[in-house]
Structure formats: C-alpha cells, structure tokens
Scaffold this motif. Sequence first.
Motif, short mmCIF file in Angstrom:
data_model
loop_
_atom_site.label_atom_id
_atom_site.label_comp_id
_atom_site.label_asym_id
_atom_site.label_seq_id
_atom_site.Cartn_x
_atom_site.Cartn_y
_atom_site.Cartn_z
N UNK A 188 -2.34 -3.48 -10.43
CA UNK A 188 -1.43 -2.54 -11.06
C UNK A 188 -0.61 -1.54 -10.01
N UNK A 189 -0.75 -2.02 -8.87
CA UNK A 189 0.15 -1.27 -7.93
C UNK A 189 1.73 -1.26 -8.25
N UNK A 190 2.13 -0.07 -8.24
CA UNK A 190 3.62 0.03 -8.75
C UNK A 190 4.62 -0.44 -7.99
N UNK A 191 4.49 -0.53 -6.56
CA UNK A 191 5.58 -0.97 -5.79
C UNK A 191 5.88 -2.26 -5.84
N UNK A 192 6.77 -2.92 -5.03
CA UNK A 192 7.33 -4.26 -5.08
C UNK A 192 6.98 -5.13 -3.96
N UNK A 193 7.32 -6.20 -3.69
CA UNK A 193 6.90 -7.25 -2.82
C UNK A 193 7.37 -7.02 -1.47
#
Length: 229
Positions: A188-193
């Motif tokens: 569920x982490x909202x950041x990107x790769x």
Amino acid sequence: MARRVLVVDDEKLIVKGIRFSLEQDDMEVDCAYDGQTALDMVEANQYDIVLLDVMLPELDGFEVCQRIREFSMIPIIMLTAKSDDMDKILGLDYGADDYITKPFNILEVKARIKAILRRVDTKKDAVSENGMIVSGKLKIDIEGRRVYLDEREVRLTSKEFDLLELMVTNPNKIYSRDDLMKLVWGTDYPGDVRTVDVHVRRLREKIEVNPSEPRYVHTKWGTGYYFQN
C-alpha cells in the motif's frame, strides 16, 4: 510446529473472524483488544507474527509497533480503516512489515502472513549461529541490524538495511523494482519504484568500495537487483 499469531483489534467480531480462519490453517491464535494488553502479551510470549490494528484504546497501533521494535523484530502487519497515505508511511517507518487496509479479504490476510513467514524462514536458514552473515569484507548482524565493512560500522537507514537484509538472505535471487517495493515498503506504499533506485544507490555508496562497479549489490539490466555472495 504450529505458527503462533497475536491478533490485536478492538472490534471483537473482526478478531473472531480472523481467529477462526487462521485456526483452520492450524495456527495458534491469541487475541488482544487494546494496545497495552497487546504490548504486554508480546513481551511475555513468543509469537511468529502480529496482526495489529491502528485505532486501539490505551495505546494506538503505531505506538505499540514502535515499542515492540525496541526489543523485538517479530513481523508485524498493521490493519487500518484509514486510507490516508501518511498513516501508511508512518506505520511502515515505525517498523511494520506490511499494511492492509480495511475492509480486507481474509484470504489476502492469510497470503500476506504466509509470505512474510516464508521470508523469515529463509532468513533464518541463511544466518549463522552467531546471527551474522559474512560476505567478503562485509558483515551483517541480522539481529542487531548493524552492518560492518572492513570491521568499521556502516550507518544504514531502516529501509536501506531492509533492502540489504532481503537480498543478502536470498543471494543471487533477482528482485524487480516492483518486488522490492512490495516486500520492503509494503503493497500500500504510495510512492513509485524510483524510491527503490534511490535507496539502492545510497546503499551502494555506503557498502561498496566503488559504487559504479559494485561487489555486492548488482543490477540485472532490464530485470532488477540482486546480491552476489
């Protein structure tokens, strides 16, 4: 040996449903309905994993998670009815291993539990009796969460250590950036790769003699990252 799980939630119907489902998979389940009781139970017993609700009486889930991390690295999955991204980031920074938002499917909960327990088992197999993993001049103290290069301690952030720990306990296994994002930061982490790339770069700067020609953390172009023993 049966896995022992602590389920912490002040909604007794939710606890009852989770307990019933986990017991069908031959797990031993204890229950707590407030944060202080949960903390006392973790201090007094040996659990394989904790399911921890955020909104609790006495102590909230974040505080319970933080206090547990002062004396134990037991896996923790946090449960919450909130969708606020900052809450999710806060929970993971306090040391939670994963995050599930209510309402959830119990099959997903069980899948997350089993995935984390598999990682823990793999880690135990890789760690020597003194809790150290040694590769060349690099030493990783898994229990103490410390890293040494040429006998000099290297200061890693929590997430840098989590990345290194995952890869070093699964040497030569290639993880995509998506895999690392899910396993280290949670689904569920909202950041990107790009977060993964930044942390790998910083990790290399700390543990590699020449970060542009890494000895330990390698890139498989077009695929992902891996640790070479």
